[in-house]
Enzyme design. Structure first.
Site, PDB file in Angstrom:
ATOM      1  N   ASP A  99      55.518 -64.654 -16.247  1.00 28.44           N
ATOM      2  CA  ASP A  99      55.548 -64.997 -14.820  1.00 28.44           C
ATOM      3  C   ASP A  99      56.412 -63.979 -14.089  1.00 28.44           C
ATOM      4  O   ASP A  99      57.315 -63.374 -14.689  1.00 28.44           O
ATOM      5  CB  ASP A  99      56.118 -66.402 -14.609  1.00 28.44           C
ATOM      6  CG  ASP A  99      55.674 -67.004 -13.274  1.00 28.44           C
ATOM      7  OD1 ASP A  99      54.799 -67.899 -13.299  1.00 28.44           O
ATOM      8  OD2 ASP A  99      56.173 -66.573 -12.225  1.00 28.44           O
ATOM      9  N   ASP A 115      55.218 -58.391 -14.142  1.00 31.49           N
ATOM     10  CA  ASP A 115      53.914 -58.342 -13.503  1.00 31.49           C
ATOM     11  C   ASP A 115      52.880 -57.928 -14.544  1.00 31.49           C
ATOM     12  O   ASP A 115      52.988 -56.845 -15.131  1.00 31.49           O
ATOM     13  CB  ASP A 115      53.952 -57.336 -12.350  1.00 31.49           C
ATOM     14  CG  ASP A 115      52.679 -57.325 -11.519  1.00 31.49           C
ATOM     15  OD1 ASP A 115      51.634 -57.829 -11.999  1.00 31.49           O
ATOM     16  OD2 ASP A 115      52.721 -56.808 -10.385  1.00 31.49           O
ATOM     17  N   ASP A 139      46.746 -70.037 -14.498  1.00 31.78           N
ATOM     18  CA  ASP A 139      46.778 -71.087 -13.480  1.00 31.78           C
ATOM     19  C   ASP A 139      47.384 -70.525 -12.195  1.00 31.78           C
ATOM     20  O   ASP A 139      47.920 -71.260 -11.374  1.00 31.78           O
ATOM     21  CB  ASP A 139      47.586 -72.294 -13.976  1.00 31.78           C
ATOM     22  CG  ASP A 139      47.300 -73.565 -13.185  1.00 31.78           C
ATOM     23  OD1 ASP A 139      46.175 -73.682 -12.637  1.00 31.78           O
ATOM     24  OD2 ASP A 139      48.168 -74.437 -13.114  1.00 31.78           O
ATOM     25  N   LYS A 179      42.120 -70.454 -12.815  1.00 24.97           N
ATOM     26  CA  LYS A 179      41.933 -71.261 -11.608  1.00 24.97           C
ATOM     27  C   LYS A 179      41.128 -70.465 -10.583  1.00 24.97           C
ATOM     28  O   LYS A 179      41.379 -69.282 -10.349  1.00 24.97           O
ATOM     29  CB  LYS A 179      43.282 -71.645 -11.003  1.00 24.97           C
ATOM     30  CG  LYS A 179      43.178 -72.470  -9.733  1.00 24.97           C
ATOM     31  CD  LYS A 179      44.528 -72.690  -9.079  1.00 24.97           C
ATOM     32  CE  LYS A 179      45.371 -73.641  -9.887  1.00 24.97           C
ATOM     33  NZ  LYS A 179      46.667 -73.920  -9.220  1.00 24.97           N
TER      34      LYS A 179
END
Length: 229
Positions: A99, A115, A139, A179
């Site tokens: 993350d 990243d 997600d 997602k």
């Protein structure tokens, strides 16, 4: 958690005693959280977020997880999906959570901050897995503007980047879950995914709120191999 497990929750409703100092939107969000059976169930089960139930329900339908998998969780914070991945992959699995934000450690997972578009971060992920991935999860969602067309473009951009990352790190036969928003994946990206994966499907798990535009893309049976993207 299936929709059936929410029986008995009906009729239970919590209202905040005071809204002093809160905006109307904040008040509604807090009341929704307090009355959401998935939020309560996540807390009871020790999951970091209600989103854990989304990937559990997707797994029940599509059999995403297998023991001993190498798994990358993109945009992992706060770690609900990572927790599920660790449990499903078992002791012989390897789970890497990535993350941009700092994230609390998840027992059984390697947590990295960075990243995923950076080559150095990609190498760090592969080093932590000690080999190509069997499953890439995403997600991730951009900050929304409230303008549907703009928000759709933003999340599609993220999905394209995540799909490109998956094509670089997945082993043959691997899977990619991401997602998306209702309206699905853009034609060009969908064509590329159908070329690269044996099956590409969309689903809205029961844990996804009915008023949310989110859906999930599930691509399985990767036809390439790590390093061939």
């Amino acid at each position: 958690m299936t929709s059936g497990s929410k029986s008995g929750e009906r009729g239970l409703s919590t209202r905040l005693r005071t809204a002093k100092g809160r905006s109307t939107a904040s008040q509604k969000w807090l009341e929704r959280q307090l009355n959401d059976p998935y939020v309560r169930a996540a807390r009871a089960a020790g999951w970091r977020s209600r989103a854990a139930f989304k990937i559990i329900e997707l797994d029940e339908r599509f059999r995403i997880f297998r023991p001993a998998q190498r798994i990358v969780d993109l945009g992992a914070a706060p770690g609900g999906w990572t927790q599920v991945a660790v449990k499903r992959a078992g002791d012989r699995g390897r789970v890497v959570a990535l993350d941009l934000l700092a994230m609390d450690p998840v027992p059984g997972a390697t947590v990295l901050q960075g990243d995923f578009q950076d080559e150095a971060t990609e190498r760090a992920v592969l080093d932590a897995m000690a080999g190509p991935a069997d499953l890439v999860l995403s997600d991730m969602a951009p900050n929304t503007t409230g303008h549907n067309a703009t928000d759709h473009l933003r999340i599609m951009g993220l999905v394209e980047l995540a799909a490109d990352f998956a094509s670089k790190v997945l082993a043959p036969g691997g899977a990619f879950v991401a997602k998306v928003f209702q309206g699905g994946v853009e034609k060009d990206l969908l064509a590329a995914l159908k070329r690269d994966f044996a099956q590409v499907r969309h689903a809205k798990p029961p844990a996804s709120r009915k008023d949310s535009a989110e859906m999930y893309l599930v691509a399985q049976g990767f036809r390439g191999g790590a390093g061939q993207g």
